[in-house]
Design a protein around this motif. Structure first.
Motif, PDB file in Angstrom:
ATOM      1  N   SER A   1      41.131  42.176  54.192  1.00 55.22           N
ATOM      2  CA  SER A   1      41.763  41.241  53.272  1.00 55.22           C
ATOM      3  C   SER A   1      42.517  42.001  52.168  1.00 55.22           C
ATOM      4  O   SER A   1      43.654  41.685  51.833  1.00 55.22           O
ATOM      5  CB  SER A   1      40.690  40.338  52.662  1.00 55.22           C
ATOM      6  N   LEU A   2      41.871  43.033  51.638  1.00 47.75           N
ATOM      7  CA  LEU A   2      42.482  43.816  50.553  1.00 47.75           C
ATOM      8  C   LEU A   2      43.692  44.593  51.048  1.00 47.75           C
ATOM      9  O   LEU A   2      44.687  44.727  50.324  1.00 47.75           O
ATOM     10  CB  LEU A   2      41.437  44.780  49.974  1.00 47.75           C
ATOM     11  N   THR A   3      43.607  45.099  52.269  1.00 46.37           N
ATOM     12  CA  THR A   3      44.733  45.845  52.838  1.00 46.37           C
ATOM     13  C   THR A   3      45.940  44.925  53.023  1.00 46.37           C
ATOM     14  O   THR A   3      47.075  45.309  52.729  1.00 46.37           O
ATOM     15  CB  THR A   3      44.329  46.478  54.180  1.00 46.37           C
TER      16      THR A   3
ATOM     17  N   PRO B   1      44.873  36.709  49.923  1.00 44.63           N
ATOM     18  CA  PRO B   1      46.165  37.406  49.823  1.00 44.63           C
ATOM     19  C   PRO B   1      47.348  36.445  49.912  1.00 44.63           C
ATOM     20  O   PRO B   1      48.282  36.529  49.108  1.00 44.63           O
ATOM     21  CB  PRO B   1      46.158  38.353  51.028  1.00 44.63           C
TER      22      PRO B   1
ATOM     23  N   SER C   1      43.794  47.159  44.457  1.00 40.88           N
ATOM     24  CA  SER C   1      43.254  46.424  45.613  1.00 40.88           C
ATOM     25  C   SER C   1      41.850  46.906  45.969  1.00 40.88           C
ATOM     26  O   SER C   1      40.889  46.134  45.955  1.00 40.88           O
ATOM     27  CB  SER C   1      44.153  46.604  46.827  1.00 40.88           C
ATOM     28  N   TYR C   2      41.746  48.199  46.260  1.00 41.88           N
ATOM     29  CA  TYR C   2      40.457  48.682  46.769  1.00 41.88           C
ATOM     30  C   TYR C   2      39.406  48.805  45.666  1.00 41.88           C
ATOM     31  O   TYR C   2      38.207  48.738  45.938  1.00 41.88           O
ATOM     32  CB  TYR C   2      40.640  50.005  47.506  1.00 41.88           C
TER      33      TYR C   2
ATOM     34  N   PHE D   1      38.989  36.741  44.611  1.00 42.55           N
ATOM     35  CA  PHE D   1      38.338  37.647  45.537  1.00 42.55           C
ATOM     36  C   PHE D   1      36.821  37.453  45.631  1.00 42.55           C
ATOM     37  O   PHE D   1      36.279  37.401  46.742  1.00 42.55           O
ATOM     38  CB  PHE D   1      38.690  39.099  45.209  1.00 42.55           C
TER      39      PHE D   1
ATOM     40  N   MET E   1      38.800  46.597  43.638  1.00 41.34           N
ATOM     41  CA  MET E   1      38.161  45.290  43.620  1.00 41.34           C
ATOM     42  C   MET E   1      36.943  45.236  44.538  1.00 41.34           C
ATOM     43  O   MET E   1      35.961  44.583  44.236  1.00 41.34           O
ATOM     44  CB  MET E   1      39.183  44.226  44.041  1.00 41.34           C
ATOM     45  N   LEU E   2      37.028  45.971  45.647  1.00 43.60           N
ATOM     46  CA  LEU E   2      35.914  45.977  46.592  1.00 43.60           C
ATOM     47  C   LEU E   2      34.644  46.517  45.924  1.00 43.60           C
ATOM     48  O   LEU E   2      33.551  45.970  46.090  1.00 43.60           O
ATOM     49  CB  LEU E   2      36.274  46.831  47.809  1.00 43.60           C
TER      50      LEU E   2
ATOM     51  N   PHE F   1      43.399  37.185  41.113  1.00 45.02           N
ATOM     52  CA  PHE F   1      42.750  38.043  42.095  1.00 45.02           C
ATOM     53  C   PHE F   1      41.268  38.218  41.739  1.00 45.02           C
ATOM     54  O   PHE F   1      40.387  38.127  42.599  1.00 45.02           O
ATOM     55  CB  PHE F   1      43.481  39.391  42.093  1.00 45.02           C
TER      56      PHE F   1
END
Lengths: 252, 303
Positions: free
Chosen positions: A120-122, A25, A150-151, A71, A153-154, A67
């Motif tokens: 990390s994403l948050t 981030p 963001s999420y 990531f 990506m998880l 990203f």
């Protein structure tokens, strides 16, 4: 399960997992901050050229490549750190000689890995909002897009994360899993560039932004739900395979 | 058979072509301190890893507390404390935190951490990071971890490795006192003197096979002291004694007898002296357990 999670939580104390959680981030947001200030004119011009609906969308488009590359690398390193805590402590033989089920031991590691990545994403999500506010983007915050980016990506990296965790747990020398993780990440970039191979799950992290550049400009990524559905299933499958292998293997 | 804590039948572990443990029948009863003895690479650690379910046996059965390990792994491990080879320690945590990890995992009462810390005398060092610990302190931390759950069976693999003499003494006394609370202990070592001083039962393993298993007294009994006689003419002395019906395992220089009681010794002496031979040495030779151990292992090796 709660007991294992709490025990594993303590093991992470004073470990370098926090650095990895913050690294991606901070790197990307710093880059974007520089990009949007020192190259402001160029950015404005390009946003216009790409028919970006808002500066937010341009920001998402602009950081999607970094990203998507960064990531998976963070996931590789986080998996390695979490598994290496046991390798370094010579802890497997002790942990597995306790009355705990092996699948729960594995799942606990996976949960902590996912948690770290989630944090990390948050941080990334909050960072993007703060960045937009600081740069005084005119439009209101498109929370759905930002959170999806963001999420999402998880889930897009879930199979990769599950595979890396298995590698790091199985192989004691962490140089190997990290090398594999780095190669796979780069491969994803090349795979995503070709129409044929971009449907290969390894290529999804690079393409999992909520916005993409199409012929008519920056628009919504309609393929994203498909990517996420495929990789959610694939990720769960790989996780299960990892668990099954871990339960059966001999511990030297 | 409530008192059989550990029973293995024909326990075997093969790694590709190499057989690490072969047909092992281990018996440990309640309250025993079982010394598991063998040279490096004999298969001690492999056996212990199988007992803890860390590796699967190629063949054979393991029963702990009268239950099969394969079907009841978790309920059996609940009653075991173990220290396998080098101790486990999370270097980024303090000694207390290391124990706290295990306490959380097994949901044990909090005061137990302080208890085991004082047992192994680490209370003072409890707040230091374990990566700064000396090997002996790490080893003691490992023992503390094994004791944390008040196990019924304690399995210690080379527990005195890396300890200084006073540390060894301490651990030895600690282990000796454990059976009083109904605990059984399996201690492995490659040092016979070590086992000799604390074990009640001994199992000797060599090249993956059990070559001796009985009480420590039996091991000593099996090799009583010998009588060594130095005499001027060995051949003649032999012939004379043969005539009197006394057999001897004579070698080139000395006569050897497997009896050492005073009456027997003086009888031999008077026979020889009266026959005109000069006896210049009458010696009782005690063989140390080291000798016995070497003999046991070399006999097996020559097969």
């Amino acid at each position: 399960m709660k007991e294992i999670l709490r025990a594993d939580q303590l093991k992470l104390k004073r470990s370098s997992i926090l650095i990895i959680v913050l690294l991606i981030p901070i790197l990307i947001l710093t880059y974007e901050l520089v990009n949007f200030t020192y190259r402001a004119e160029l950015v404005d011009k390009q946003a216009e050229l790409f028919h970006a609906g808002s500066m937010w969308m341009y920001l998402l488009y602009d950081n999607s490549l970094l990203f998507g590359l960064g990531f998976p690398l963070a996931a590789t390193l986080a998996a390695s750190i979490i598994a290496n805590i046991e390798h370094q402590a010579d802890g497997w033989k002790q942990l597995l000689a306790f009355p705990v089920s092996r699948s729960k031991v594995y799942l606990s590691k996976f949960i902590w890995l996912t948690m770290s990545l989630l944090i990390s994403l948050t941080i990334f999500l909050i960072g993007m909002i703060l960045l937009g506010k600081a740069l005084e983007f005119e439009e209101s915050v498109p929370l759905g897009l930002l959170a999806g980016d963001s999420y999402g990506m998880l889930i897009a990296t879930l199979p990769f994360t599950a595979f890396q965790l298995w590698l790091s747990m199985t192989i004691k020398n962490q140089a190997f899993p990290i090398l594999i993780g780095a190669i796979c990440t780069i491969m994803g970039l090349f795979l995503a560039a070709v129409q044929m191979t971009r449907w290969f799950p390894l290529a999804y992290p690079i393409q999992s932004s909520t916005v993409i550049l199409q012929y008519e400009g920056i628009g919504y990524n309609t393929d994203l739900p498909v990517y996420l559905a495929i990789n959610l299933m694939l990720g769960i499958a790989l996780l299960c395979m990892g668990v099954i292998h871990f339960v059966k293997r001999d511990n030297q | 058979m409530d008192d059989q804590i550990v029973v293995t039948n024909d326990l075997t572990k093969k790694y590709k072509k190499h057989t690490s443990v072969e047909g092992l029948n281990l018996r440990i009863e309640r309250g025993q301190i079982y010394g598991f003895l063998g040279p490096n690479g004999a298969g001690k650690t492999t056996t212990i890893r199988m007992l803890l379910g860390l590796i699967q046996p190629t063949k054979g059965r393991i029963e702990l507390f009268g239950k099969s390990l394969k079907e009841n792994r978790l309920s059996i491990l609940e009653r075991i404390g173990s220290l396998v080879e080098s101790p486990t320690y999370y270097g980024n945590l303090t000694g207390r935190e290391n124990l706290e990890v295990v306490r959380r995992l097994r949901s044990l009462p909090e005061q137990r951490v302080d208890e085991v810390l004082s047992i192994v005398r680490l209370t003072k060092a409890a707040h230091r990071l374990t990566k700064e610990y000396s090997l002996g302190m790490k080893q003691r931390l490992g023992i503390a971890t094994a004791l944390l759950s008040r196990p019924d069976l304690l399995i210690l693999d080379e527990p005195t490795n890396g300890l200084d003499p006073s540390g060894i003494q301490e651990i030895r006394e600690l282990i000796k006192g454990l059976p009083q609370s109904g605990m059984s202990v399996l201690v492995s070592s490659h040092l016979l003197s070590e086992i000799d001083q604390m074990a009640t039962q001994v199992g000797v393993i060599h090249n993956g096979k059990m070559i001796f298993q009985d009480s420590i007294e039996q091991l000593r009994q099996r090799h009583k002291p010998l009588l060594k006689v130095g005499v001027s003419d060995v051949m003649e002395a032999k012939a004379i004694l043969q005539g009197k019906g006394i057999t001897t395992g004579g070698e080139k220089e000395f006569l050897w007898f497997d009896r050492t009681e005073p009456a027997f010794v003086s009888e031999i002496n008077s026979i020889l002296v009266q026959s005109g031979l000069s006896v210049y040495r009458l010696e009782e030779v005690k063989r140390s357990l080291e000798d016995i151990f070497l003999e046991l292992t070399s006999a097996e090796g020559s097969l």
